[in-house]
Design a protein around this motif. Structure first.
Motif, PDB file in Angstrom:
ATOM      1  N   TYR A   1       0.820  -1.221   0.000  1.00  0.00           N
ATOM      2  CA  TYR A   1       0.000   0.000   0.000  1.00  0.00           C
ATOM      3  C   TYR A   1       0.856   1.274   0.000  1.00  0.00           C
ATOM      4  N   HIS A   2       2.141   1.118   0.216  1.00  0.00           N
ATOM      5  CA  HIS A   2       3.043   2.260   0.075  1.00  0.00           C
ATOM      6  C   HIS A   2       3.183   2.657  -1.401  1.00  0.00           C
TER       7      HIS A   2
ATOM      8  N   GLU B   1      -2.648   2.343  -3.793  1.00  0.00           N
ATOM      9  CA  GLU B   1      -3.723   2.464  -2.809  1.00  0.00           C
ATOM     10  C   GLU B   1      -4.705   1.308  -2.873  1.00  0.00           C
ATOM     11  N   SER B   2      -4.814   0.660  -4.031  1.00  0.00           N
ATOM     12  CA  SER B   2      -5.831  -0.380  -4.193  1.00  0.00           C
ATOM     13  C   SER B   2      -5.474  -1.291  -5.362  1.00  0.00           C
TER      14      SER B   2
ATOM     15  N   GLU C   1      -6.093   0.509  -8.603  1.00  0.00           N
ATOM     16  CA  GLU C   1      -5.006   1.386  -9.035  1.00  0.00           C
ATOM     17  C   GLU C   1      -3.882   0.583  -9.683  1.00  0.00           C
TER      18      GLU C   1
END
Length: 204
Positions: free
Chosen positions: A49-50, A53-54, A57
Motif C-alpha cells: 500500500y506504500h 492504494e488499491s 489502481e
C-alpha cells in the motif's frame, strides 16, 4: 510518504505491476487479492500500500503502462504504411509477433478474456490516457474514407482485428494448436488481408 530514492521506488512499482499482470492473467482479476500480489512480490501487504492504494489502481497503472508501450512501438509504423493492403499486413504480422511475447500474451488474456467477467478491466481501458482509440481508427480511416461511411470503417476495423484475435487465441493461448489444419502465421495474415482488401474493392 516521502520517497527517498525515486528511481528505486519506480523500479519497485514496475516489478509489482509485472507480478500483478501475471496473476491477473493466470488466476483472474477478481480472484487475485492484494495479499496474493504482496506474496508474489515477497513484500508485506502493508508495504504494497506504500506503492498502490488499491487493486484497481494497480490494474489502471498496469493497463496504462502496457498500452502506452504498445502505441509507442506500433502506431507510428501503422500510420506511415502507404496503402490499405500493406497497412493490414503490417498490423497482422506485428500483432502475431507480439503474441509470441509472454508479457503481451498475459496482457492479451486480461483484456480479452477477463474483461467480460469484470467491468473494472474495461473501465481501466476507457480511463487510460494512453488508449488512443481515435489514433487506431485513423489508421484504417486514412485508407477507407470515401469508400465506407464511418460506422462501416469501425465495423471493418473490428472484424479485421477480430480475425487476428481469434487466430491468436487458438494458436497462442491454448496448450495445443486448436486450428483444424495447422498453417504458418504468414499464410494466415496473407489470406486474411486478401479477404478484406477484396471486400473493399467489391463495394467501390
Amino acid at each position: 510518504m516521502k520517497v527517498l530514492d525515486p528511481a528505486a521506488f519506480q523500479i519497485r512499482k514496475e516489478t509489482i505491476l509485472q507480478h500483478a499482470r501475471h496473476l491477473f492473467a493466470n488466476r483472474g482479476y477478481a480472484e487475485t487479492s492484494m495479499d496474493d500480489i504482496a506474496h508474489a512480490c515477497s513484500i508485506q501487504k502493508a508495504s504494497l500500500y506504500h506503492y498502490f492504494e488499491s487493486k484497481q489502481e494497480i490494474l489502471q497503472q498496469m493497463v496504462d503502462l502496457e498500452v502506452s508501450e504498445w502505441w509507442a512501438t506500433r502506431l507510428k509504423d501503422y500510420q506511415s504504411s502507404p496503402n490499405l493492403r500493406e497497412t493490414l499486413h503490417l498490423i497482422g504480422t506485428m500483432f502475431l509477433k507480439d503474441m509470441n511475447d509472454i508479457r503481451r500474451q498475459e496482457f492479451f488474456k486480461i483484456v480479452h478474456f477477463e474483461s467480460h467477467k469484470n467491468p473494472a478491466i474495461q473501465k481501466a481501458l476507457k480511463e487510460s490516457p494512453t488508449h488512443n482509440r481515435n489514433g487506431f481508427y485513423a489508421v484504417f480511416a486514412r485508407h477507407l474514407d470515401g469508400k465506407l461511411p464511418q460506422v462501416k470503417i469501425a465495423m471493418f476495423m473490428t472484424q479485421f482485428m477480430g480475425g487476428l484475435i481469434h487466430y491468436a487465441s487458438l494458436t497462442r493461448l491454448r496448450t495445443e494448436n486448436m486450428c483444424y489444419e495447422p498453417f504458418e502465421d504468414a499464410a494466415y495474415v496473407d489470406q486474411l488481408v486478401e479477404i478484406f482488401v477484396k471486400g473493399i474493392h467489391a463495394v467501390e
